[in-house]
Design a protein around this motif. Sequence first.
Motif, mmCIF file in Angstrom:
data_model
loop_
_atom_site.group_PDB
_atom_site.id
_atom_site.type_symbol
_atom_site.label_atom_id
_atom_site.label_comp_id
_atom_site.label_asym_id
_atom_site.label_seq_id
_atom_site.Cartn_x
_atom_site.Cartn_y
_atom_site.Cartn_z
ATOM 1 N N THR A 288 2.768 -3.515 -3.097
ATOM 2 C CA THR A 288 3.449 -2.730 -3.970
ATOM 3 C C THR A 288 3.837 -3.663 -5.273
ATOM 4 N N SER A 318 8.105 1.028 -8.122
ATOM 5 C CA SER A 318 8.318 0.177 -7.203
ATOM 6 C C SER A 318 7.213 0.145 -6.102
ATOM 7 N N ASP A 319 6.962 1.647 -5.792
ATOM 8 C CA ASP A 319 5.920 1.897 -4.777
ATOM 9 C C ASP A 319 4.541 1.924 -5.303
ATOM 10 N N HIS A 320 4.215 1.661 -6.480
ATOM 11 C CA HIS A 320 2.817 1.531 -6.979
ATOM 12 C C HIS A 320 2.071 0.297 -6.381
ATOM 13 N N GLU A 321 0.926 0.664 -5.837
ATOM 14 C CA GLU A 321 -0.060 -0.350 -5.224
ATOM 15 C C GLU A 321 -0.718 -0.922 -6.106
#
Length: 334
Positions: A288, A318-321
């Motif tokens: 991420t 923050s959680d974006h791959e």
Amino acid sequence: MPVTLVDVAGLVPGAHEGRGRGNQFLSDLASCDALIQVIDASGGTDIEGNPTGPGGCSPSEEHDFLIEELAAWIDGIISSGWAKAVRRIQSEGEAGLTNFLTDQLTGIGATHSDVSVALDVFRRENPDLPTINVWGNDEKRILSDILRRQLFPLYIAANKSDLADEETYSNLQSQVKSSGGLFVLCSGETELALRRASKAGAIFYESGESSFEVNPDASLNDAQKRGLSELNDRISKMGGTGLNELLRKVVFERLEQIVAYPVQDESHWVDGDGRILPDALLISSGTTAKGLAYAVHTDLGDGFIRATDARSGRIIGSDHELSDNDVIKIHAKT
């Protein structure tokens, strides 16, 4: 890309019993993400590295000896506390074996997941196993080899392939590929010769290419011209020297890594010296934006606020791959 290659030399038959550098050599392997075994595809050296001349040794024998040493090493580690494994199964059930093996092998890089996968394969391939309290050396050795496959998969660099007859290495090639392994024909000597010629200004060559151009301004004698012509014929026939192909397949396909480029300014991708995208980080697929921040520096991860996809200008959380070749600006508290 930031890949570190470590030449782990000195492995000889009997290393698990202390020969050569012994267990010190084997322990060095625990810090590696991948093991590339350089095989003499021409069969010109024996398993201790002594020259025999082309065809004097079997590449399969060279490969089998390393597999045997790694499995014997793991077998020694788990056998040293086997009575404890039996007691843990009696008190914890099936989970006891998984926990025991994880504890025993954590020093060589094993995780609970690695052990669980290996045990699933072991049970599937050996459905008629006796109860663990009567396992003998054979069962433990089979388990050790499956653990070896999970912890230390081997990727084969078939070196000196330009000097080899295909029949010399074809059996090993078939064996490796049929088991899902990686077998790449290489010529380290050719790559070295091309890099030296490029450094001397005699040719224009990019590592990994299957051809090169002779520098028209280079002063070359007839022998040098013949040598370059032979090199060009060789890499054209091989499709390159194999080294870049090998590393690319290991890093991006087998280890499932991607490349991300962190930048200080999303609109200006250069550093103070004018270098474009000077920082390239290898990260696991699925990492991420916040994971990238931690990969750059712990403080950036701890202070992470958001990130910007510098290619699109889009704000990402923050959680974006991340995807391969993303250019990312990290915004963090300082």
